[in-house]
Design an enzyme around this catalytic site. Sequence first.
Site, mmCIF file in Angstrom:
data_model
loop_
_atom_site.group_PDB
_atom_site.id
_atom_site.type_symbol
_atom_site.label_atom_id
_atom_site.label_comp_id
_atom_site.label_asym_id
_atom_site.label_seq_id
_atom_site.Cartn_x
_atom_site.Cartn_y
_atom_site.Cartn_z
ATOM 1 N N LYS A 118 0.765 -1.226 -0.075
ATOM 2 C CA LYS A 118 -0.033 0.026 -0.032
ATOM 3 C C LYS A 118 0.901 1.283 -0.028
ATOM 4 O O LYS A 118 0.433 2.167 -0.779
ATOM 5 C CB LYS A 118 -0.764 -0.004 1.205
ATOM 6 C CG LYS A 118 -2.103 -1.037 1.055
ATOM 7 C CD LYS A 118 -3.109 -0.896 2.204
ATOM 8 C CE LYS A 118 -4.109 -1.961 2.165
ATOM 9 N NZ LYS A 118 -3.484 -3.485 2.097
ATOM 10 N N GLU A 202 -3.595 6.514 8.611
ATOM 11 C CA GLU A 202 -4.419 7.475 8.024
ATOM 12 C C GLU A 202 -5.334 7.858 8.707
ATOM 13 O O GLU A 202 -5.739 7.503 10.062
ATOM 14 C CB GLU A 202 -5.099 6.345 6.709
ATOM 15 C CG GLU A 202 -4.211 6.008 5.717
ATOM 16 C CD GLU A 202 -4.983 5.236 4.629
ATOM 17 O OE1 GLU A 202 -4.521 4.973 3.538
ATOM 18 O OE2 GLU A 202 -5.940 4.723 5.196
ATOM 19 N N HIS A 237 -14.778 -6.456 7.155
ATOM 20 C CA HIS A 237 -14.045 -5.922 6.165
ATOM 21 C C HIS A 237 -14.122 -6.330 4.972
ATOM 22 O O HIS A 237 -13.210 -6.394 4.068
ATOM 23 C CB HIS A 237 -12.712 -5.337 6.664
ATOM 24 C CG HIS A 237 -12.400 -4.506 7.891
ATOM 25 N ND1 HIS A 237 -12.620 -3.045 7.706
ATOM 26 C CD2 HIS A 237 -12.289 -4.848 9.176
ATOM 27 C CE1 HIS A 237 -12.654 -2.652 9.128
ATOM 28 N NE2 HIS A 237 -12.433 -3.456 9.765
ATOM 29 N N ARG A 294 -5.660 -8.342 -9.968
ATOM 30 C CA ARG A 294 -6.246 -9.705 -10.225
ATOM 31 C C ARG A 294 -7.662 -9.451 -10.734
ATOM 32 O O ARG A 294 -8.271 -8.562 -10.566
ATOM 33 C CB ARG A 294 -6.234 -10.538 -9.173
ATOM 34 C CG ARG A 294 -6.680 -10.288 -7.786
ATOM 35 C CD ARG A 294 -6.864 -11.329 -6.698
ATOM 36 N NE ARG A 294 -7.034 -10.551 -5.528
ATOM 37 C CZ ARG A 294 -8.402 -10.245 -5.007
ATOM 38 N NH1 ARG A 294 -9.375 -10.321 -5.978
ATOM 39 N NH2 ARG A 294 -8.596 -9.630 -3.882
#
Length: 503
Positions: A118, A202, A237, A294
């Site tokens: 990330k 974040e 999630h 993908r």
Amino acid sequence: MKKINKILVANRGEIALRVMRSAKEMGIKTVAIYSEADRQALHVRFADEAVCVGPPPSNQSYLRGDVILEVCKNLGVDAIHPGYGFLSENAGFAKMVEEAGITFIGPSPEAIDLMGSKLAAKAAVANYNIPMVPGTEGAITDVEEAKTIATSIGFPILIKASAGGGGKGMRVVENLEEFEQQMSMAVSEATSAFGDGSVFIEKYIGSPRHIEIQVLGDTHGNIVHLFERECSIQRRHQKVIEEAPSAILTPELRAEMGRCAVNVAKACNYKGAGTVEFLVDENLNFYFLEMNTRLQVEHPVTEQITGLDLVKEQIKVAQGERLSFTQEDLTITGHAMELRVYAEDPTNNFLPDIGTLTTYKRPQGLGVRVDDGFEEGMEIPIYYDPMIAKLVTYGKDRQEAIEKMIRAIEEYQITGIETTLPFGKFVMEHEAFRSGDFDTKFINRYFTDPSVLKPQPNPDEEELAAVLAALFSGQAKTAQTAAAPVSAESKNGMSDWRKNRLK
């Protein structure tokens, strides 16, 4: 152009079957691999050839890249399609495939590696003016420094594993007092799950929509987006229900998010099918989240609204073909819904419910698609993801797609295990979902009493059971006495079914 004649599908279940069907329509032979637990699986029977690659645990079978390449060598395989999960985002495996002279149906190892982090992904797209969630630009290890950064960003904040996914290595921190403990837990979980304890910070967006953009690129520098998918209905999630298009995007916002998604793909010279994920806040501000290198589980809803076969497009790109369309050629037609049918118990925190499919009958009819890898009598293995099928509906608009989904759920017959079908119906009938006014907190906000999914007692069936019990116990006289007043009450609205059963 390199013509592909034989594809090994390095996966199992519904996605293996889905890839093989498209390959067959293209005149390409297929090879299945399977573990000892999947010996009778449908994808094994469908393929032209099939080879057992090991015992049930995935690390001894489906994750054995060396064994898979040996199978390719022995059977003269031209290309490998990894599906999703397992080795699909393993840059090392993709590189091994290329070095063996076999075509990997997916992006380059370099793109997989870059977007697999990330932090690296954010750095790669920094020059493309793509909105980012406020946070650290790199991994953070010093707790005191991390506290200072978190305070400057403002609580609540999110600690995330750089190499993470599926909610692992992720912690929401509400205040400074709990920061140190939560960071330690995030690092520990990330290390355990991914072998990489790197974490970053974040700003936490409290009630976001999870919206992703499908992209497709060829080896000639052409990249397009195939519009968005709404993926905000999630548990732990992880997505449960997806749809295309989103109910909240304006044409202008769709175009802007699509432009950003294409730029993310350009940042890593992407080829093949990929997905760029964004968070969208209550004011319709969007932020880049990550890229999945993908095919996605939810790709059928994009296929429904565009009329494209994404697996065929992947294969064409892998053969070196140019995209046969431009961005201007693509339009959205209709609306599609997808429910992931998991072998899980929604009334028990969505815990897996492994067992045998005593009854298994798929829904049918116009606008209903089922991608699955099971049939009646088969067992759901404990070793793998508990998804049984993807139930997809398509209508001229969102309302029709929802109504078709409700009908299809009611028609889908599965016994022997608990599934997410009842939960899917709950969502489809909920006013928040039907209105489009929902976010990733849907389950926490509205699914607070899972008992609503449990079937309610049927008075007719209960009464019939009582009468039959009395008769079989030899208490005929008692049964007749009990039945007499019931017959009398039948004058006051008793159903014909109950009256006939008691005659």
